[in-house]
Design a protein around this motif. Structure first.
Motif, PDB file in Angstrom:
ATOM      1  N   TYR A  28      30.164  19.910 -37.015  1.00 51.11           N
ATOM      2  CA  TYR A  28      30.488  20.969 -37.975  1.00 51.11           C
ATOM      3  C   TYR A  28      30.716  22.365 -37.388  1.00 51.11           C
ATOM      4  O   TYR A  28      31.401  23.170 -38.016  1.00 51.11           O
ATOM      5  CB  TYR A  28      29.394  21.059 -39.047  1.00 51.11           C
ATOM      6  N   CYS A  29      30.129  22.690 -36.260  1.00 50.50           N
ATOM      7  CA  CYS A  29      30.238  24.050 -35.734  1.00 50.50           C
ATOM      8  C   CYS A  29      31.478  24.172 -34.851  1.00 50.50           C
ATOM      9  O   CYS A  29      31.590  23.524 -33.815  1.00 50.50           O
ATOM     10  CB  CYS A  29      28.987  24.435 -34.941  1.00 50.50           C
ATOM     11  N   LEU A  30      32.395  25.026 -35.277  1.00 57.04           N
ATOM     12  CA  LEU A  30      33.631  25.236 -34.531  1.00 57.04           C
ATOM     13  C   LEU A  30      33.413  26.137 -33.321  1.00 57.04           C
ATOM     14  O   LEU A  30      34.175  26.091 -32.366  1.00 57.04           O
ATOM     15  CB  LEU A  30      34.693  25.836 -35.449  1.00 57.04           C
ATOM     16  N   GLY A  31      32.383  26.974 -33.369  1.00 55.28           N
ATOM     17  CA  GLY A  31      32.092  27.847 -32.248  1.00 55.28           C
ATOM     18  C   GLY A  31      31.082  28.909 -32.629  1.00 55.28           C
ATOM     19  O   GLY A  31      30.835  29.160 -33.806  1.00 55.28           O
ATOM     20  N   THR A  32      30.508  29.524 -31.592  1.00 57.23           N
ATOM     21  CA  THR A  32      29.537  30.587 -31.806  1.00 57.23           C
ATOM     22  C   THR A  32      29.906  31.777 -30.928  1.00 57.23           C
ATOM     23  O   THR A  32      30.246  31.618 -29.757  1.00 57.23           O
ATOM     24  CB  THR A  32      28.105  30.129 -31.481  1.00 57.23           C
ATOM     25  N   ALA A  33      29.841  32.952 -31.531  1.00 55.07           N
ATOM     26  CA  ALA A  33      30.036  34.199 -30.790  1.00 55.07           C
ATOM     27  C   ALA A  33      28.679  34.863 -30.652  1.00 55.07           C
ATOM     28  O   ALA A  33      27.910  34.923 -31.611  1.00 55.07           O
ATOM     29  CB  ALA A  33      31.009  35.109 -31.538  1.00 55.07           C
ATOM     30  N   TYR A  34      28.394  35.343 -29.461  1.00 55.38           N
ATOM     31  CA  TYR A  34      27.126  36.003 -29.182  1.00 55.38           C
ATOM     32  C   TYR A  34      27.387  37.461 -28.826  1.00 55.38           C
ATOM     33  O   TYR A  34      28.053  37.739 -27.830  1.00 55.38           O
ATOM     34  CB  TYR A  34      26.419  35.329 -27.998  1.00 55.38           C
ATOM     35  N   LEU A  35      26.893  38.370 -29.641  1.00 56.48           N
ATOM     36  CA  LEU A  35      26.942  39.797 -29.342  1.00 56.48           C
ATOM     37  C   LEU A  35      25.620  40.142 -28.680  1.00 56.48           C
ATOM     38  O   LEU A  35      24.572  40.171 -29.336  1.00 56.48           O
ATOM     39  CB  LEU A  35      27.140  40.610 -30.625  1.00 56.48           C
ATOM     40  N   ILE A  36      25.671  40.360 -27.356  1.00 56.55           N
ATOM     41  CA  ILE A  36      24.441  40.571 -26.584  1.00 56.55           C
ATOM     42  C   ILE A  36      24.653  41.737 -25.618  1.00 56.55           C
ATOM     43  O   ILE A  36      25.038  41.539 -24.467  1.00 56.55           O
ATOM     44  CB  ILE A  36      24.054  39.304 -25.784  1.00 56.55           C
ATOM     45  N   PRO A  37      24.394  42.967 -26.071  1.00 51.81           N
ATOM     46  CA  PRO A  37      24.589  44.111 -25.181  1.00 51.81           C
ATOM     47  C   PRO A  37      23.543  44.227 -24.071  1.00 51.81           C
ATOM     48  O   PRO A  37      23.808  44.814 -23.028  1.00 51.81           O
ATOM     49  CB  PRO A  37      24.537  45.322 -26.117  1.00 51.81           C
TER      50      PRO A  37
END
Length: 130
Positions: A80-89
């Motif tokens: 089900y998961c098409l992708g994940t974006a990680y905002l990690i400064p």
């Protein structure tokens, strides 16, 4: 209990997970993992943005719990998961992500992004094909 993360499904199939800055505890980290898994209850394609702008370093035991969660839910994510974006400064938090992925490989496409907008643009491009 202060939540470790806030999971927002109001724009489903785009799911936003924002880490609160609270220290990880067994209780709040388990709740975060359970709530993340609950996003899959729809049994429909989704994409996730993890906003770790305020994230604190989770305990090593919680990093291992995250890795085990990835392993246990690999099939669900692949389906089900098409992708994940990680905002990690924070470089230390990026290192934690790498450590978690060294315990258990990320089973779906992912990208580390510099802004929420960049993450949103990327995951929305994935959702266009559903």
């Amino acid at each position: 209990m202060d939540p470790y993360a806030i999971i927002d499904e109001s724009t489903f199939p785009l799911v936003n997970i924002r880490f609160t800055g609270a220290k990880s505890t067994d209780e709040n980290f388990r709740a975060y993992l359970e709530q993340t898994k609950a996003c899959y209850r729809h049994e429909k394609p989704l994409a996730i943005i993890f906003d770790a702008t305020k994230a604190t370093l989770p305990a090593i035991s919680h990093q291992k719990m995250q890795a085990l969660w990835l392993k246990d839910n690999e099939g669900l994510m692949k389906q089900y998961c098409l992708g994940t974006a990680y905002l990690i400064p924070n470089p230390a938090i990026r290192a934690v992500l790498k450590m978690i992925f060294s315990f258990q490989k990320q089973p779906v496409a992912y990208r580390v992004v510099r802004t929420v907008d960049e993450g949103k643009e990327w995951v929305e491009s994935l959702l266009k094909w559903t």
